[in-house]
Design a protein around this motif. Structure first.
Motif: not given
Ligand code: MG
Ligand code: G3P
Length: 245
Positions: A10, A37, A39, A112, A114
């Motif tokens: 993460h 992962e 963002d 991800e 965002k």
């Molecule tokens: Mg995230």
């Protein structure tokens, strides 16, 4: 559908290094994580940059909204000292830097989307351009923003895109189908064995965030979860070296 590894780091190995930095991605690789992962959002001049928050204060020495600053300003910021002096001078990475690092480390990513105050459609367009240059990497996109999931499906129909949720709506399967999503990413706190069984029975890959307790991760895998996203890939991989199912 690409194979999602059972453990995903993460924001990188964010327990050991400053989140969403190249250092955190390298540590994740060194701990044998196959994927990170991260963002992604846009700078004021529409460059794809990696940062979690809408504003700069928590993870850099800058201030104010990210989407108001051009890349030239964001690149000068220190994104490491807040975490530890060891990481002083670590920079906010671009998506391009990140894809290059992942390529050399033979890793993949859950990217991800965002929007964080920028235009979701423009963000998807810029991400799609970057990914076009990095076709060979295993990439699973995801977003909490339904319009971003829909736009990614339109722009990149060959790439899987997960639907990110904090809680599971009653009619989740309709929304999932309408969006054309390829996986469900859900907060582990919102999941129970019944809900997991319903999702697994529908043949939907199930990704849980953010799981830092290996005992709970084992329980989730027992419920049929495909993958867990963790801040601590070293601890998780030591406890669960392979998908138990
Ligand atoms: Mg995230
Ligand atoms: O993608 C899973 C997880 O990262 C979603 O929440 O706030 O950590 O980006 P957040």
């Amino acid at each position: 559908m690409i194979e999602i590894p059972h453990i995903v780091a993460h924001r990188g190995a964010s327990i050991e290094a400053p989140e969403n930095t190249i250092a955190a991605f390298r540590v994740a690789g060194a701990r044998q994580a196959k994927w990170i992962e991260c963002d992604v959002t846009l700078s004021a001049d529409n460059q794809c940059v990696l940062i979690h928050d809408d504003t700069l204060e928590r993870t850099t020495n800058g201030t104010g909204p990210i989407h108001k600053q051009p890349l030239s300003v964001l690149r000068e910021l220190d994104a490491g000292s807040w975490f530890s002096d060891i990481y002083k001078g670590e920079r906010i990475p671009t998506l391009s830097d990140t894809l290059e690092t992942l390529f050399f480390m033979d890793m993949g990513a859950n990217l991800e989307i965002k929007p964080s105050g920028c235009d979701p459609v423009r963000l998807c367009q810029e991400v799609a351009k970057e990914l076009d240059r990095a076709k060979k990497l295993p990439i699973l996109l995801s977003s909490f923003d339904d319009s971003a999931v829909a736009e990614i499906r339109r722009l990149l129909p060959d790439l899987p895109c997960g639907w990110l949720l904090e809680t599971l709506p009653d009619n989740w399967h309709d929304g999932y189908t309408q969006l054309g999503a390829s996986a469900l990413h859900i907060d582990h706190k919102a999941l129970d064995p019944e809900k997991a069984a319903e999702i697994v029975a529908a043949n939907v890959p199930l990704v849980c965030y953010t799981v830092n307790d290996p005992a709970h991760a084992k329980e989730l895998f027992g419920w049929g979860v495909t993958s867990v996203i963790t801040d601590d890939p070293a601890k998780m991989i030591a406890a669960i070296p392979r998908h138990p199912n």
